[in-house]
Enzyme design. Sequence first.
Site, PDB file in Angstrom:
ATOM      1  N   ASP A  61      -5.462  17.569   5.042  1.00 36.36           N
ATOM      2  CA  ASP A  61      -5.007  16.308   5.689  1.00 36.36           C
ATOM      3  C   ASP A  61      -5.972  15.319   5.003  1.00 36.36           C
ATOM      4  O   ASP A  61      -7.026  15.252   5.150  1.00 36.36           O
ATOM      5  CB  ASP A  61      -5.428  16.781   7.272  1.00 36.36           C
ATOM      6  CG  ASP A  61      -5.318  15.234   8.121  1.00 36.36           C
ATOM      7  OD1 ASP A  61      -4.812  14.415   7.564  1.00 36.36           O
ATOM      8  OD2 ASP A  61      -5.346  15.359   9.381  1.00 36.36           O
ATOM      9  N   TYR A 155       2.201   0.634  10.341  1.00 34.14           N
ATOM     10  CA  TYR A 155       2.823   0.906   9.121  1.00 34.14           C
ATOM     11  C   TYR A 155       2.489  -0.062   8.062  1.00 34.14           C
ATOM     12  O   TYR A 155       1.832   0.172   7.049  1.00 34.14           O
ATOM     13  CB  TYR A 155       4.226   1.621   8.878  1.00 34.14           C
ATOM     14  CG  TYR A 155       4.594   2.089   7.569  1.00 34.14           C
ATOM     15  CD1 TYR A 155       4.173   3.297   7.239  1.00 34.14           C
ATOM     16  CD2 TYR A 155       5.371   1.357   6.961  1.00 34.14           C
ATOM     17  CE1 TYR A 155       4.654   3.700   5.735  1.00 34.14           C
ATOM     18  CE2 TYR A 155       5.738   1.761   5.464  1.00 34.14           C
ATOM     19  CZ  TYR A 155       5.272   2.946   5.142  1.00 34.14           C
ATOM     20  OH  TYR A 155       5.834   3.313   3.772  1.00 34.14           O
TER      21      TYR A 155
HETATM   22  N1  NAD Z   1      10.549   6.445   1.050  1.00 36.19           N
HETATM   23  C1  NAD Z   1      10.552   5.290   1.376  1.00 36.19           C
HETATM   24  O1  NAD Z   1      11.551   4.471   1.398  1.00 36.19           O
HETATM   25  C2  NAD Z   1       9.240   4.557   0.855  1.00 36.19           C
HETATM   26  C3  NAD Z   1       9.197   3.321   0.819  1.00 36.19           C
HETATM   27  C4  NAD Z   1       7.662   2.662   0.850  1.00 36.19           C
HETATM   28  C5  NAD Z   1       6.863   3.535   0.724  1.00 36.19           C
HETATM   29  N2  NAD Z   1       7.040   4.864   0.808  1.00 36.19           N
HETATM   30  C6  NAD Z   1       5.535   5.765   0.748  1.00 36.19           C
HETATM   31  O2  NAD Z   1       5.742   6.640  -0.382  1.00 36.19           O
HETATM   32  C7  NAD Z   1       5.010   7.827  -0.001  1.00 36.19           C
HETATM   33  C8  NAD Z   1       5.500   9.160  -0.016  1.00 36.19           C
HETATM   34  O3  NAD Z   1       6.500   9.168   1.145  1.00 36.19           O
HETATM   35  P1  NAD Z   1       7.966   9.880   0.875  1.00 36.19           P
HETATM   36  O4  NAD Z   1       8.827   8.546   1.155  1.00 36.19           O
HETATM   37  O5  NAD Z   1       8.069  10.782  -0.130  1.00 36.19           O
HETATM   38  O6  NAD Z   1       7.944  10.674   2.101  1.00 36.19           O
HETATM   39  P2  NAD Z   1       7.780  12.056   2.472  1.00 36.19           P
HETATM   40  O7  NAD Z   1       7.975  12.221   4.048  1.00 36.19           O
HETATM   41  O8  NAD Z   1       9.023  12.720   1.968  1.00 36.19           O
HETATM   42  O9  NAD Z   1       6.649  12.843   1.946  1.00 36.19           O
HETATM   43  C9  NAD Z   1       5.535  12.465   2.485  1.00 36.19           C
HETATM   44  C10 NAD Z   1       4.481  13.545   2.240  1.00 36.19           C
HETATM   45  O10 NAD Z   1       3.083  13.312   2.845  1.00 36.19           O
HETATM   46  C11 NAD Z   1       2.698  14.444   3.426  1.00 36.19           C
HETATM   47  N3  NAD Z   1       1.750  13.949   4.452  1.00 36.19           N
HETATM   48  C12 NAD Z   1       1.871  13.085   5.500  1.00 36.19           C
HETATM   49  N4  NAD Z   1       0.628  13.072   6.027  1.00 36.19           N
HETATM   50  C13 NAD Z   1      -0.220  13.694   5.347  1.00 36.19           C
HETATM   51  C14 NAD Z   1      -1.770  13.861   5.466  1.00 36.19           C
HETATM   52  N5  NAD Z   1      -2.438  13.408   6.542  1.00 36.19           N
HETATM   53  N6  NAD Z   1      -2.241  14.737   4.607  1.00 36.19           N
HETATM   54  C15 NAD Z   1      -1.460  15.249   3.725  1.00 36.19           C
HETATM   55  N7  NAD Z   1      -0.164  15.030   3.413  1.00 36.19           N
HETATM   56  C16 NAD Z   1       0.410  14.216   4.403  1.00 36.19           C
HETATM   57  C17 NAD Z   1       3.952  14.956   4.152  1.00 36.19           C
HETATM   58  O11 NAD Z   1       3.845  16.198   4.562  1.00 36.19           O
HETATM   59  C18 NAD Z   1       5.165  14.801   2.945  1.00 36.19           C
HETATM   60  O12 NAD Z   1       5.187  16.109   2.301  1.00 36.19           O
HETATM   61  C19 NAD Z   1       4.350   7.373   1.375  1.00 36.19           C
HETATM   62  O13 NAD Z   1       2.988   6.831   1.268  1.00 36.19           O
HETATM   63  C20 NAD Z   1       5.110   6.274   1.860  1.00 36.19           C
HETATM   64  O14 NAD Z   1       4.616   5.345   2.832  1.00 36.19           O
HETATM   65  C21 NAD Z   1       8.169   5.520   1.001  1.00 36.19           C
END
Ligand code: NAD
Length: 261
Positions: A61, A155
């Site tokens: 975490d 967020y």
């Molecule tokens: N998908 C989008 O459209 C998008 C857009 C802008 C930014 N993001 C950012 O991209 C990053 C990756 O997200 P994603 O879209 O791949 O989503 P996702 O949910 O597929 O992946 C996020 C991962 O982070 C892990 N996670 C969450 N909280 C955690 C913690 N406290 N400690 C360790 N691991 C943790 C989750 O278990 C998951 O595996 C994030 O920071 C998200 O905010 C995503």
Amino acid sequence: MRFTERVAIVTGAGSGIGRATALRLAREGASVIMADWSEEGLQETASHMPADATHIERKLDVSDEDGVRTLIAEVMDQFGQIDVLVNNAGISGGSYPPVTENEKGDWEKILGVNLIGAMLMIKHVAPHMQARQQGAIVNTASVAGIRSGAGGNPYSASKAGVINLTQTAACDLGGFNVRVNAVCPGLVETGMTKAVFDYARSNDKEHKLGGRCELRRYGKPEELAAAICFLASDDASYITGQALPVDGGNTASLNLPGMKV
Ligand SMILES: NC(=O)c1ccc[n+]([C@@H]2O[C@H](COP(=O)([O-])OP(=O)(O)OC[C@H]3O[C@@H](n4cnc5c(N)ncnc54)[C@H](O)[C@@H]3O)[C@@H](O)[C@H]2O)c1
């Protein structure tokens, strides 16, 4: 093979953008430490790793400083160096109530993971990079940190904070040849956006997803991984303190309804 003999840590490597990034780093020669609070997700990512890749998976975490400290000590014991840190773990919080209905606990939880988690990882990794006068850190921010409309209030604030942390950390660490940059993804199909995609597909609206981007489509995790790996590599050796939108042109335009034919 830009990361041969380099050691990279990727948080949030159990899904989406983090998974694609960990796999790309490994394909380009890095030893990859994948950290995520989902052990199931980590196993899934590991199952896609190239057969000859060096990788370890750790449940973490990122908002737990003791856990972060323990992981970094373990990585240094095993590898003796950390060249790349990708601070990618994040949570969205789900619903988007107006500011008048925001809950302090929701803000604390989202800022705790998205912003404080990134700070904790930098705090404990950067001294090892400083000592070797070498390192690259890439934070995953968001277009939500640049404009409203792509996430809830906490967020968006957390991602604006990540962009600013990128700048301040770049200033703190630049004198040690440690670079700090960020990517700002637009809409990307991942675990985080699954509900949006499921809803659109079940209502025959998939064609509308990403429709407001100048490229008229949503992004793929691999397209973010490519940008993250560029910023983490020596190809970006003179870039630091920057937040790069990887958003199909979304933030390049006000894209006001009715202004375009
Ligand atoms: N998908 C989008 O459209 C998008 C857009 C802008 C930014 N993001 C950012 O991209 C990053 C990756 O997200 P994603 O879209 O791949 O989503 P996702 O949910 O597929 O992946 C996020 C991962 O982070 C892990 N996670 C969450 N909280 C955690 C913690 N406290 N400690 C360790 N691991 C943790 C989750 O278990 C998951 O595996 C994030 O920071 C998200 O905010 C995503």
